[in-house]
Design a protein around this motif. Sequence first.
Motif, PDB file in Angstrom:
ATOM      1  N   GLN A 249       0.876  -1.154   0.000  1.00 29.74           N
ATOM      2  CA  GLN A 249       0.000   0.000   0.000  1.00 29.74           C
ATOM      3  C   GLN A 249       0.925   1.218   0.000  1.00 29.74           C
ATOM      4  N   ARG A 250       0.405   2.344  -0.350  1.00 34.50           N
ATOM      5  CA  ARG A 250       1.252   3.538  -0.409  1.00 34.50           C
ATOM      6  C   ARG A 250       1.756   3.893   0.994  1.00 34.50           C
ATOM      7  N   GLY A 251       2.950   4.418   1.034  1.00 33.90           N
ATOM      8  CA  GLY A 251       3.419   5.051   2.267  1.00 33.90           C
ATOM      9  C   GLY A 251       4.018   4.130   3.312  1.00 33.90           C
ATOM     10  N   LEU A 252       4.439   2.901   2.948  1.00 30.56           N
ATOM     11  CA  LEU A 252       5.030   2.024   3.960  1.00 30.56           C
ATOM     12  C   LEU A 252       6.487   2.389   4.264  1.00 30.56           C
ATOM     13  N   ILE A 253       7.146   3.063   3.327  1.00 26.35           N
ATOM     14  CA  ILE A 253       8.477   3.609   3.642  1.00 26.35           C
ATOM     15  C   ILE A 253       8.478   5.078   3.216  1.00 26.35           C
ATOM     16  N   PRO A 254       9.237   5.921   3.910  1.00 31.46           N
ATOM     17  CA  PRO A 254       9.211   7.353   3.593  1.00 31.46           C
ATOM     18  C   PRO A 254       9.659   7.621   2.154  1.00 31.46           C
ATOM     19  N   SER A 255      10.754   6.953   1.736  1.00 33.74           N
ATOM     20  CA  SER A 255      11.243   7.109   0.361  1.00 33.74           C
ATOM     21  C   SER A 255      12.245   5.999   0.093  1.00 33.74           C
ATOM     22  N   LEU A 256      12.464   5.714  -1.181  1.00 33.48           N
ATOM     23  CA  LEU A 256      13.468   4.691  -1.524  1.00 33.48           C
ATOM     24  C   LEU A 256      14.848   5.145  -1.052  1.00 33.48           C
ATOM     25  N   GLU A 258      15.618   6.770   1.642  1.00 29.34           N
ATOM     26  CA  GLU A 258      15.788   6.417   3.066  1.00 29.34           C
ATOM     27  C   GLU A 258      15.952   4.915   3.241  1.00 29.34           C
ATOM     28  N   TYR A 259      15.212   4.140   2.434  1.00 27.07           N
ATOM     29  CA  TYR A 259      15.348   2.682   2.508  1.00 27.07           C
ATOM     30  C   TYR A 259      16.793   2.274   2.190  1.00 27.07           C
ATOM     31  N   ILE A 260      17.306   2.840   1.098  1.00 24.21           N
ATOM     32  CA  ILE A 260      18.681   2.517   0.677  1.00 24.21           C
ATOM     33  C   ILE A 260      19.672   2.891   1.779  1.00 24.21           C
ATOM     34  N   ALA A 261      19.463   4.044   2.391  1.00 23.43           N
ATOM     35  CA  ALA A 261      20.386   4.505   3.441  1.00 23.43           C
ATOM     36  C   ALA A 261      20.406   3.527   4.620  1.00 23.43           C
ATOM     37  N   GLY A 262      19.278   2.950   4.945  1.00 23.91           N
ATOM     38  CA  GLY A 262      19.219   2.090   6.132  1.00 23.91           C
ATOM     39  C   GLY A 262      19.384   0.610   5.860  1.00 23.91           C
ATOM     40  N   TYR A 263      19.050   0.170   4.638  1.00 26.92           N
ATOM     41  CA  TYR A 263      18.904  -1.293   4.440  1.00 26.92           C
ATOM     42  C   TYR A 263      19.561  -1.864   3.181  1.00 26.92           C
ATOM     43  N   GLN A 264      20.124  -1.015   2.334  1.00 28.37           N
ATOM     44  CA  GLN A 264      20.768  -1.589   1.142  1.00 28.37           C
ATOM     45  C   GLN A 264      22.024  -2.370   1.558  1.00 28.37           C
ATOM     46  N   VAL A 265      22.212  -3.539   0.940  1.00 28.66           N
ATOM     47  CA  VAL A 265      23.474  -4.264   1.140  1.00 28.66           C
ATOM     48  C   VAL A 265      24.474  -3.668   0.161  1.00 28.66           C
ATOM     49  N   ASN A 266      25.521  -3.056   0.706  1.00 29.22           N
ATOM     50  CA  ASN A 266      26.586  -2.485  -0.127  1.00 29.22           C
ATOM     51  C   ASN A 266      27.932  -2.983   0.411  1.00 29.22           C
ATOM     52  N   ALA A 267      29.021  -2.579  -0.246  1.00 29.14           N
ATOM     53  CA  ALA A 267      30.345  -3.115   0.115  1.00 29.14           C
ATOM     54  C   ALA A 267      30.700  -2.762   1.557  1.00 29.14           C
ATOM     55  N   ARG A 268      30.378  -1.542   1.965  1.00 22.83           N
ATOM     56  CA  ARG A 268      30.710  -1.114   3.337  1.00 22.83           C
ATOM     57  C   ARG A 268      30.009  -2.002   4.358  1.00 22.83           C
ATOM     58  N   ARG A 269      28.761  -2.293   4.109  1.00 20.27           N
ATOM     59  CA  ARG A 269      28.018  -3.129   5.074  1.00 20.27           C
ATOM     60  C   ARG A 269      28.472  -4.593   5.016  1.00 20.27           C
ATOM     61  N   LEU A 270      28.701  -5.085   3.791  1.00 19.49           N
ATOM     62  CA  LEU A 270      29.063  -6.498   3.650  1.00 19.49           C
ATOM     63  C   LEU A 270      30.379  -6.799   4.366  1.00 19.49           C
ATOM     64  N   GLU A 271      31.253  -5.790   4.474  1.00 22.36           N
ATOM     65  CA  GLU A 271      32.521  -5.983   5.197  1.00 22.36           C
ATOM     66  C   GLU A 271      32.303  -6.306   6.669  1.00 22.36           C
ATOM     67  N   ARG A 272      31.150  -5.930   7.183  1.00 22.83           N
ATOM     68  CA  ARG A 272      30.864  -6.184   8.606  1.00 22.83           C
ATOM     69  C   ARG A 272      30.413  -7.629   8.845  1.00 22.83           C
ATOM     70  N   ALA A 273      30.000  -8.305   7.775  1.00 22.12           N
ATOM     71  CA  ALA A 273      29.579  -9.711   7.904  1.00 22.12           C
ATOM     72  C   ALA A 273      30.809 -10.592   8.110  1.00 22.12           C
ATOM     73  N   ALA A 274      30.591 -11.888   8.356  1.00 22.29           N
ATOM     74  CA  ALA A 274      31.717 -12.820   8.530  1.00 22.29           C
ATOM     75  C   ALA A 274      32.537 -12.861   7.241  1.00 22.29           C
ATOM     76  N   PRO A 275      33.854 -13.114   7.352  1.00 21.71           N
ATOM     77  CA  PRO A 275      34.670 -13.202   6.134  1.00 21.71           C
ATOM     78  C   PRO A 275      34.087 -14.254   5.187  1.00 21.71           C
ATOM     79  N   GLY A 276      33.947 -13.891   3.908  1.00 21.05           N
ATOM     80  CA  GLY A 276      33.417 -14.841   2.916  1.00 21.05           C
ATOM     81  C   GLY A 276      31.922 -15.100   3.046  1.00 21.05           C
ATOM     82  N   ALA A 277      31.210 -14.245   3.774  1.00 17.97           N
ATOM     83  CA  ALA A 277      29.756 -14.442   3.946  1.00 17.97           C
ATOM     84  C   ALA A 277      29.079 -14.577   2.577  1.00 17.97           C
ATOM     85  N   LEU A 278      28.037 -15.389   2.535  1.00 13.20           N
ATOM     86  CA  LEU A 278      27.314 -15.597   1.278  1.00 13.20           C
ATOM     87  C   LEU A 278      26.304 -14.473   1.103  1.00 13.20           C
ATOM     88  N   LEU A 279      26.288 -13.880  -0.079  1.00 16.76           N
ATOM     89  CA  LEU A 279      25.286 -12.859  -0.393  1.00 16.76           C
ATOM     90  C   LEU A 279      24.250 -13.482  -1.320  1.00 16.76           C
TER      91      LEU A 279
END
Length: 327
Positions: A249-256, A258-279
């Motif tokens: 439904q409309r309006g479940l997230i403020p904007s894409l 903001e979603y990307i800022a909080g929840y996108q999997v990117n290189a910076r975040r993936l580095e925090r996972a275990a070494p060799g983590a599966l994506l």
Amino acid sequence: MLDTPARETGTGSGTTWTRKDLLDTDSLSREEIDLVLQTARGMKEVRSRPVAKVSTLRGVTVATLFYEQSTRTRATFEVAAKSLGADVVNLTASGSSVEKGESLIDTVRTLEAIGTDVIVMRHFRSGAPYLAARHTGASIINGGDGTHAHPTQALLDLFTMVNHLGSVEGRRVVIVGDILHSRVARSNAWTLLRLGAEVTLCGPATLLPRWFVPEVPGGGRCTVTTDFDRAIEGADVVMALRMQKERQQRGLIPSLREYIAGYQVNARRLERAAPGALLMHPGPMNEGIELSPDVAHGAQSRIEEQVANGVAVRMALLYLIAARSRS
Ligand code: CP
């Protein structure tokens, strides 16, 4: 007895498949899940042969009945059925008598009347495969129903994880994104918990149903959080989900943004996972939203492998279900 690739490769486990239908993973026992994984290993070996085809399901008819769009599920089921020597009928709601108002029950009965043994169906309504299963003697495999379940996706995801990790017991799996609308998250939670994984469901509060916190007696744990940066810390598997714009439904997230800022999997975040983590990602991807393009196609990405494993796992399921009715 059927000529089984599983038997050829010595993967019998003593457990036999007794279910007519596969509607979700919630009631599958550890032994049944292990049987699917073992059988899929035999099927993967068949797929690696120069002629990746056997005649195990010769004389079996498999129908794909899709009321909603699909690329991976429909194509891999068709390849899987043909690799086992089955005949395949493909039906979509558009272009069939469903457009003239034919009901789901009449449609599955019609398919049964022409000799269909197994119907793989996808429906936009949660629960539709359960209704179909009650009204036909043909086996029903749920290829995704509304926001409820996608059992074959969960089993191919598990197969991919086990191939890399050996076992998921005690492993940390983070599923991030639009949990609220995700049949993939639900079915994955059941299989992973059953096999002892620690599952974290993560997303913005408005996309995170706190009422869905599955529990499996004697299984792993499930936690729910909105804090992705903390959840990804040390994770063995990071599974991003598609933002399901068509179901929101409309309006479940403020904007894409903001979603990307909080929840996108990117290189910076993936580095925090275990070494060799599966994506992982079940697809289809909104590249640049759930995943940054560099990680989506990077060394840790298992996304194409998931699709390829989908053929072996779906061969295993077709075999187990069709063999049950023929033995
Ligand atoms: N993962 C999945 O179900 O993809 P499709 O919608 O392409 O079948």
